[in-house]
Write a protein that holds these residues in place. Sequence first.
Motif, PDB file in Angstrom:
ATOM      1  N   GLN A   8       0.815  -1.202   0.000  1.00 27.55           N
ATOM      2  CA  GLN A   8       0.000   0.000   0.000  1.00 27.55           C
ATOM      3  C   GLN A   8       0.857   1.264   0.000  1.00 27.55           C
ATOM      4  O   GLN A   8       0.433   2.306  -0.468  1.00 27.55           O
ATOM      5  CB  GLN A   8      -0.880  -0.035   1.246  1.00 27.55           C
ATOM      6  N   PHE A   9       2.089   1.170   0.502  1.00 31.67           N
ATOM      7  CA  PHE A   9       2.952   2.339   0.624  1.00 31.67           C
ATOM      8  C   PHE A   9       4.181   2.278  -0.277  1.00 31.67           C
ATOM      9  O   PHE A   9       5.119   3.027  -0.092  1.00 31.67           O
ATOM     10  CB  PHE A   9       3.380   2.531   2.084  1.00 31.67           C
ATOM     11  N   THR A  10       4.175   1.351  -1.236  1.00 31.29           N
ATOM     12  CA  THR A  10       5.306   1.217  -2.148  1.00 31.29           C
ATOM     13  C   THR A  10       4.852   1.600  -3.548  1.00 31.29           C
ATOM     14  O   THR A  10       3.824   1.131  -4.021  1.00 31.29           O
ATOM     15  CB  THR A  10       5.842  -0.226  -2.152  1.00 31.29           C
ATOM     16  N   THR A  11       5.608   2.470  -4.208  1.00 34.29           N
ATOM     17  CA  THR A  11       5.302   2.854  -5.580  1.00 34.29           C
ATOM     18  C   THR A  11       6.534   2.649  -6.443  1.00 34.29           C
ATOM     19  O   THR A  11       7.657   2.596  -5.945  1.00 34.29           O
ATOM     20  CB  THR A  11       4.886   4.336  -5.671  1.00 34.29           C
ATOM     21  N   LYS A  12       6.327   2.542  -7.743  1.00 28.73           N
ATOM     22  CA  LYS A  12       7.460   2.404  -8.658  1.00 28.73           C
ATOM     23  C   LYS A  12       8.278   3.687  -8.696  1.00 28.73           C
ATOM     24  O   LYS A  12       9.447   3.673  -9.058  1.00 28.73           O
ATOM     25  CB  LYS A  12       6.953   2.056 -10.056  1.00 28.73           C
ATOM     26  N   PHE A  13       7.662   4.793  -8.314  1.00 23.36           N
ATOM     27  CA  PHE A  13       8.338   6.091  -8.322  1.00 23.36           C
ATOM     28  C   PHE A  13       9.563   6.086  -7.411  1.00 23.36           C
ATOM     29  O   PHE A  13      10.593   6.649  -7.746  1.00 23.36           O
ATOM     30  CB  PHE A  13       7.367   7.185  -7.883  1.00 23.36           C
ATOM     31  N   LYS A  14       9.457   5.461  -6.242  1.00 28.40           N
ATOM     32  CA  LYS A  14      10.552   5.468  -5.274  1.00 28.40           C
ATOM     33  C   LYS A  14      11.200   4.097  -5.087  1.00 28.40           C
ATOM     34  O   LYS A  14      11.866   3.857  -4.100  1.00 28.40           O
ATOM     35  CB  LYS A  14      10.048   5.972  -3.925  1.00 28.40           C
ATOM     36  N   GLY A  15      10.977   3.169  -5.984  1.00 32.13           N
ATOM     37  CA  GLY A  15      11.640   1.873  -5.881  1.00 32.13           C
ATOM     38  C   GLY A  15      10.839   0.865  -5.088  1.00 32.13           C
ATOM     39  O   GLY A  15       9.622   0.871  -5.085  1.00 32.13           O
TER      40      GLY A  15
END
Length: 171
Positions: free
Chosen positions: A152-159
């Motif tokens: 829920q708190f992981t995006t491709k934007f920041k790895g």
Amino acid sequence: MFADYFVEVPRSPATVFRRRFRIRRPLFLRIVNALSSRYEYFQLHTNATGKIGLSPLQKCTVVVRQLTYEGTTDMFDEYLNVIEMTGRECLKNFCRGVRETFRDTYLWKLTSADCQFLLDLHGRTHNFPGILGSIDCMHWEWMNCPTTWRGQFTTKFKGTHPTVILEAIAD
């Protein structure tokens, strides 16, 4: 849900409501009442078989939870008994209704005179003139994020590491 938050003496205190919905209960109820008095969509209806439909509280709760948690329209199926299509419909009608209902009171474009008034008011009140707007925003890496929340708190934007967005705002 009704017993948790909306009866005269709810099971959950106001602080829990504020934390879960990111809005105070009186403001939420003001929005619900304004929408249900103005739009037929937000009024309680029964279908041809006599089954009662979703209440205005359920419809607005679905939307506020979607907006608060940036979730999908079917994220709260089990808790609120709302299917994905209805969740999307609630969101569309809620946004249109809030825009139309509260435009003149809260959603106007600031003029330079409005900005100057806010700057002067802040200077007089806090003795710290000249502050208005967003100061900064950053992604903070959440090292001890619970495993169940990681996606829920992981995006491709920041790895691959979970992050939380921190923003400093002054108004």
